[in-house]
Design an enzyme around this catalytic site. Structure first.
Site: not given
Length: 578
Positions: A383-384, A386, A389, A454, A507
């Site tokens: 889940c890249a 924006p 990471k 993520d 997060c």
């Protein structure tokens, strides 16, 4: 007193903004330099007195014992003895006459306050995100330097502390807040933050905010704004906070009110502290940290930018606490640095950097016997968007001869990933693609050596950075998100080869999104082992920080803004068994 609130003797501009230094004080600072009071009793007496002899403009929800005014009545209650129509505030006796002649009164406001108002209107009216709305507005209107800093603190601080200010404003009005027009309420919030949360002198805060109301809404609303903000200014912040705490039904609700969090979020954060072995007495400090403006942290992407390149000769750039790739920027525009403009460096929270570094450093096992050197050639960011990471992982992959696949379900976020990866050597990026991460494990089983998940989450760990999110999220969001998180984690574990590692990251410290999701997925599988994430994180932090970073006694890692100065990132490292 918070050190950032000192310096009241510095010169001021006409609009009350200081001529030098940091443009805004910490949003969480409690002002004590506007006079002392006698606690909550004073706040209540100012706002709730029904007795006669109140100061002009004081709030009152009762009629005078002298009987109704001569102009009262269905048709004439807002007309004076000569039949002239009056504004609503004047008809209630709530006006405060200016000492200036009409020709000298402030007709509008300055660009910094105007842009802060426009940010609040877009956040409220269009469900926009302040961190995406504000920067282009500043550029379009040519607002730079201290004015840009003032606008940023005014907009973000008002959004963070909206709950606190709404509770205070409710005590200063004779009507429910939901009966105010939304633009009027936003103006009042901006004025309250200047009075109670910034170093703006009261006279300037009131005058400029009234000018903003007159310019953007109208003269009638400006009268109301003037009357209400004068009431707000009459009581020091500490007295207001005492009043809010005393009115709360219990200690948790008192903390939520004074520290401007919805009660359900305060409860979830308290439970997260306990679930990670930290004292629940830290809740006040955690909520306060959510209200502080986060420091700007840069990432020097390995092989692309050297930390010394960014800090050389610039005393605004200093070494960060934990990650060897991280630097702190104390003031200034990150885009002023060529490495940031080129994509060799970027803006990225230090906690976000740590979880990516830990995934890249986690020990792999060989797929055959667990003894031979394992392959480490193909990595996946599931889940890249924006792309922060992903860019750090791709830079690390380039140094090792590995390749990264970046997957993102939203096309516009996939384009942001492409932009973030622009500076990475082309042979280190296999693809940036758009697709549903839940299908990757089935479509490409065992195809990757390392997978970063993520996961989409409530974002409760980044409330200081996304000021509006605490007012948008509801407990109902958890059911949808946790179901999605379980499906994505199953897919990630299917996509990694035996001996490969998955980094599950959120997060958010919410237990339902972290420990519970991992436990539920592992309960249904017998091919996964949990790695010692704290040991891996200690291996990747700066050598001088390995003995000082607090990571607890669990196998996962939970970072905290009030402890580590990072977003509240969660990391669990999982390895497919051979």
């Amino acid at each position: 007193m918070n050190a950032e609130r000192r310096g009241g003797d510095r010169p001021e501009r006409r609009d009350g903004r200081p001529t030098g230094g940091r443009p805004g004080a910490s949003s969480n600072a409690r002002s004590t330099d506007r006079g002392s009071g006698d606690g909550g009793d004073r706040a209540r007496s100012n706002m709730r007195s029904n007795a006669g002899g109140a100061a002009p403009g004081a709030a009152s929800n009762t009629r005078s014992s002298a009987g109704p005014r001569p102009d009262a009545g269905p048709a004439g209650e807002r007309r004076d003895a000569r039949g002239r129509q009056r504004g609503a505030a004047r008809s209630r006796g709530e006006t405060h006459r200016s000492a200036n002649a009409p020709s000298q009164r402030r007709k509008g406001t300055d660009p910094a306050r105007a842009v802060a108002f426009d940010v609040l209107r877009q956040v409220d009216g269009s469900d926009a995100y302040a961190n995406l709305v504000l920067p282009p507005l500043l550029r379009e209107r040519g607002i730079r330097g201290r004015d840009a800093g003032f606008a940023t603190e005014l907009a973000y601080g008002t959004l963070r502390l909206r709950g606190r200010y709404d509770a205070i404003l409710a005590l200063c009005l004779d009507r429910p807040l939901d009966r105010l027009d939304a633009p009027v309420l936003d103006v009042l919030r901006l004025g309250a933050h200047q009075i109670l949360g910034m170093r703006v002198p009261q006279h300037a805060a009131v005058s400029e905010t009234v000018g903003l109301a007159r310019e953007r809404i109208g003269a009638g609303s400006a009268q109301l704004v003037n009357a209400v903000l004068r009431r707000v200014a009459r009581t020091p912040l500490d007295d207001w906070l005492t009043t809010l705490a005393d009115d709360a039904p219990d200690d948790l609700a008192a903390l939520a009110a004074t520290q401007s969090h919805p009660v359900w979020i305060a409860r979830a954060l308290r439970d997260a502290l306990a679930g990670n072995g930290r004292p629940v007495t830290e809740l006040d400090a955690l909520l306060a940290a959510d209200n502080d403006a986060p420091r700007v942290t840069l990432v020097a992407r390995p092989g692309l930018a050297d930390p010394d390149e960014l800090s050389d000769g610039d005393d605004r750039v200093t070494t960060a606490r934990w990650a060897p790739t991280a630097l702190r920027l104390e003031g200034g525009d990150p885009a002023a640095y060529s490495a940031v403009r080129d994509g060799r460096a970027g803006v990225q929270d230090e906690g976000s950097q740590l979880v990516a570094l830990a995934l890249a450093a986690a020990p792999l096992a060989d797929a055959s016997d667990g003894v031979a050197p394992p392959t480490d050639a193909r990595w996946l960011d599931l889940c890249a968007g924006p792309g922060g990471k992903a860019a750090l992982l791709a830079a690390l992959a380039a140094e090792r001869g590995a390749r990264l696949v970046a997957n993102e379900v939203q096309p516009h976020r996939a384009r942001l990933v492409e932009k973030a990866l622009a500076a990475v050597p082309a042979d280190a990026v296999e693809a940036v693609r758009t697709g549903d991460g839940r299908a990757v494990g089935q479509d490409e089983p065992g195809a990757y050596d390392r997978v970063l998940l993520d996961a989409p989450c409530t974002g409760l760990g980044a409330l200081r950075r996304r000021p509006e999110s605490r007012w948008r999220r509801t407990p109902a969001d958890l059911a949808t998100l946790t179901g999605l998180q379980r499906e994505l984690l199953d897919s990630a574990l299917d996509a990694v080869r035996p001996g490969g590692v998955v980094g599950y990251v959120t997060c958010s410290p919410h237990l339902a999104e972290t420990q519970v999701v991992v436990a539920d997925v592992l309960r249904r599988r017998d091919d996964v082992e949990v790695l010692d994430a704290p040991a891996v994180v200690r291996d990747v932090v700066r050598p001088e920080a390995r003995d000082t970073i607090e990571l607890g006694d669990r196998q996962d890692v939970q970072l905290w803004p009030h402890v580590h100065g990072t977003d509240a990132m969660h990391l669990t490292l999982l390895r497919r068994t051979v």
